[in-house]
Design an enzyme around this catalytic site. Sequence first.
Site, PDB file in Angstrom:
ATOM      1  N   LYS A   1       0.714  -1.374  -0.148  1.00 43.75           N
ATOM      2  CA  LYS A   1       0.071  -0.028   0.075  1.00 43.75           C
ATOM      3  C   LYS A   1       0.989   1.523   0.043  1.00 43.75           C
ATOM      4  CE  LYS A   1      -3.549   1.935   2.759  1.00 43.75           C
ATOM      5  NZ  LYS A   1      -4.737   1.780   4.059  1.00 43.75           N
TER       6      LYS A   1
ATOM      7  N   ASP B   1     -16.453   0.183  -0.345  1.00 44.43           N
ATOM      8  CA  ASP B   1     -15.133  -0.269  -0.697  1.00 44.43           C
ATOM      9  C   ASP B   1     -14.368  -0.488   0.473  1.00 44.43           C
ATOM     10  OD1 ASP B   1     -15.309   2.624  -0.656  1.00 44.43           O
ATOM     11  OD2 ASP B   1     -13.333   2.832  -0.828  1.00 44.43           O
TER      12      ASP B   1
HETATM   13  P1  AMP Z   1      -9.454   5.025   1.107  1.00 49.77           P
HETATM   14  O1  AMP Z   1      -9.885   6.476   1.564  1.00 49.77           O
HETATM   15  O2  AMP Z   1      -8.086   4.929   1.558  1.00 49.77           O
HETATM   16  O3  AMP Z   1     -10.577   3.882   1.242  1.00 49.77           O
HETATM   17  O4  AMP Z   1      -9.306   5.212  -0.383  1.00 49.77           O
HETATM   18  C1  AMP Z   1     -10.228   5.484  -1.390  1.00 49.77           C
HETATM   19  C2  AMP Z   1      -9.969   5.216  -2.781  1.00 49.77           C
HETATM   20  O5  AMP Z   1      -8.740   6.260  -2.972  1.00 49.77           O
HETATM   21  C3  AMP Z   1      -9.262   3.947  -3.219  1.00 49.77           C
HETATM   22  O6  AMP Z   1      -9.448   3.561  -4.372  1.00 49.77           O
HETATM   23  C4  AMP Z   1      -7.748   4.575  -3.011  1.00 49.77           C
HETATM   24  O7  AMP Z   1      -6.973   3.502  -3.805  1.00 49.77           O
HETATM   25  C5  AMP Z   1      -7.712   5.821  -3.540  1.00 49.77           C
HETATM   26  N1  AMP Z   1      -6.555   6.570  -2.980  1.00 49.77           N
HETATM   27  C6  AMP Z   1      -6.448   6.808  -1.709  1.00 49.77           C
HETATM   28  N2  AMP Z   1      -5.211   7.562  -1.570  1.00 49.77           N
HETATM   29  C7  AMP Z   1      -4.688   7.737  -2.924  1.00 49.77           C
HETATM   30  C8  AMP Z   1      -3.655   8.153  -3.533  1.00 49.77           C
HETATM   31  N3  AMP Z   1      -2.703   8.853  -2.557  1.00 49.77           N
HETATM   32  N4  AMP Z   1      -3.287   8.055  -4.754  1.00 49.77           N
HETATM   33  C9  AMP Z   1      -4.133   7.298  -5.369  1.00 49.77           C
HETATM   34  N5  AMP Z   1      -5.196   6.670  -5.079  1.00 49.77           N
HETATM   35  C10 AMP Z   1      -5.585   6.919  -3.703  1.00 49.77           C
HETATM   36 MG    MG Z   2     -10.316   2.093   1.045  1.00 55.85          MG
END
Ligand code: AMP
Ligand code: MG
Length: 492
Positions: A121, A260
Amino acid sequence: MSESKISPPASASGPSGWNLEHSYARLPAMLHEHLDPTPVREPRMVVFNHALAESLGLNSAALAERPALFAGNELPEGAEPLAQAYAGHQYGNFTGLGDGRAILLGEQVTPKGERYDVQLKGSGPTPFSRRGDGRAALGPMLREHIISEAMHALGIPTTRSLAVVTTGEKVFRQEVQPGAVLTRIAASHIRVGTFEWAAAHGDRDALRALTDHTLRRHYPDRATAEVPGLALLEGVMERQTALIAQWQCVGFIHGVMNTDNMALSGETIDYGPCAFMDAFDPATVFSSIDRHGRYAYGNQPEIAQWNLARLAEALLPLLHGDEKQAVELANAAIKGFKTVFERQWLAGMRAKLGLFTEEAADRALIESLLVWMRGQKADFTNTFRQLHPAETAPQADPAFGAWHGRWQSRLMLQPQSADEVLQRMRAHNPAVIPRNHKVEEALAAAVEHGDLGVMQRLLEVLARPYDHAVDRPEYSTPSGLGPGAYQTFCGT
Ligand code: AMP
Ligand code: MG
């Protein structure tokens, strides 16, 4: 014969112990994109989880010296890196997502035959990155490490953290932070959103393949069910109700229960703005972006049910050929949530109060303690921890005294001794949880001063949450800072 010196059985694994398989990668192409992680400038090991490595059948001593493997600069033997496709309802709104900053290396099959995803990650951009940089910052990755290890020690199903490495690169969030990559170990990374993705594309074959795969992997007892989609929905509901009941019983607030971030395996996944509640209040929210309190402590069961309804919707094409009948089957299953959850929650709360038997008035007994706690802003963890079946209540608070008397009368209705009651309570009421200010203190020392000692000591304490023998006021006293004051490092 002593068993301790027997060497482990020979296996197909190499000297590092990697034994990667790729059952997810064999699913229809619409569910993944194959690509390598993006190498980083200077990988450095910050934390390596030796115990977890050993349980995965990995050679922990050798791997702890190889940060390049946990940064994506080198790949383990047999890796087939990919980003998973998924969608999700975020704060109620549907979006296409996918791994925007994560790469699945493969599934490690352990010497016991268990299968775990190994995922990096923060490993660089993917076709799903949208406008993100594909990277992660050290503070939030260490935070995930601490909280997920604490959850594991509490006995709550969770993804785990094998390693955190720094990248030698900077990431730009509200402020500049050191970049990091976390290696996440999960029963799988299949989410409610993975099913929503297949359903939104109208790809019934992918949906069916994903359903069969998930059943085989997480619910083998249900794999031969007549209606696989329904069997899966019921299985996930059973595990998710049990999980949320466990969260409620330790005061854990996930913070971003988007679809998700809900795993079909029933593990807690995606540690963002999560935290443990201090003063008991069902309205407690820690995430600064959750303005309306959608993901507040008291809403978690209802949100889980809402998310499962989204799973049921995605599965509709598999439930029945006739759409109306499919909807009826889905509704009937989802309606069962409340009853199943209540049962799990009551069982958890009874254990916290040292109850072995069931009485009709138990629910009211529990509720009235919670009402008292809310009125007093009593610390959730310490209130339960300080209850003692053989001691009288402190005189100072007549309302609490009255409740305590009711509780003691209730204990008389069961045959167990005070000692047995106390043992049960100690096994279900943690002495320590990751207190917000202790987590912050550990992160500040690590991120700002490169001092990992504070975090190591915290991890050692959190590894034995049910150890009531020693009192550690430094770790068990709440900071007195309310959730409003605790929003640092909540970003990602
Ligand atoms: P999360 O809030 O961590 O559950 O992420 C939600 C979505 O945003 C997921 O598809 C992650 O892969 C994407 N995401 C979060 N941070 C980043 C980042 N810095 N770069 C690219 N995608 C991100
Ligand atoms: Mg997530």
